[in-house]
Motif scaffolding. Sequence first.
Motif: not given
Length: 356
Positions: A215-228, A243-248, A290-297
């Motif tokens: 969830l943490g990685t998916a949420l972070a990727q979705a927020l960064v994607a929304a900005v882009g 869709l980025v949140f789900v596909s992550s 590559n940054i958030v997922r290893p830290v959280l897991i």
Amino acid sequence: MERRLGKNYTRYAAVILLGLGCLYVLRPFLAAILFAAAVVISSWPLYQRLLRHMRGRRTIAALTMTLSLTLLVIIPLALVAWNLADNIGNAFDQLRYALAHGELLPPAWIRDIPLVGEQVDLYLRQLVASREQMLELAQRMVEPARRWLLAGGIMLGTGVVQMSLAAFVSFFFYRDGDTLMTAIGAAMRRIMDEEAAPVMDIVSQTVRGVMYGLLGTALAQALVAAVGFALAGVPAVLLLSVLVFVSSLIPVGPPVIWGGASVWLFSQGETGWGIFMLVWGFFAISGVDNIVRPVLISRGSSLPFLLTLLGVLGGVIAFGFVGLFIGPTLLAVGYSLLSGWTHTKDPIVKQKGGGI
């Protein structure tokens, strides 16, 4: 002795039959119950902190956590599912009309593709010019794609229903969590003796690690994607971000979304923004993984790539949309327990904690 053994076997058989009967009754709600349990276990420290601030009023604290889950996850997913189901039909009707009347032309940037651009552009123009070939293409590709996307929208809508039920169940898990854990702990001690406490600790930490990582990685990727997407002027930012949140949750999933957005920008003649989307997607959106997922897991459990992939796919097949979270979590718990029991790997638990 024989009489005592006979009584024990009868008791075990009765317990097993009763357990199977309970599972059969709860089978329609099993996905929601498992997802609610995973969410509650993951957020239990936050609930305990909230409970202290509310001076031990469990009902209010549980209701606050449940409403937060509804506002942050369920309502956005419901809006996306509604928009997706509403717009897919219109979009494919317009595409079918353009195909039937020969109004669809290949974008100019296709011709500039090195080596194969001119051949692809010529083929597409010949295809557009031939009404029969276009109708055949529409019959072969457009309708199956429409059905596939509608099925995805239905699955997302079903996931909203499952999450709504999970939110309802989670309220009672939060409110009565201590009582439930006391009963579960007593039952496990009857079965496993002194191994019950370490097993419960491994389960809780593993669930937290996997849920934080997913969830943490998916949420972070979705927020960064929304900005882009917003900076590049890509339409339907909310839909694409979800869709980025789900596909992550699926390996190499987000590049399909931001790559498609880049292709759309190139097709609109926005070459600069198309390049920006490619760079942003590769370094920012995918870089988050590559940054958030290893830290959280690292706070809980690290699941091998194969088990993660099988957990996601098998979870969707078994439980629907919420299986994206349930599948990897169940496999991670099984992997952690098996590793601990067989001593093939150091214990995965990184930190100890009380409660659920």
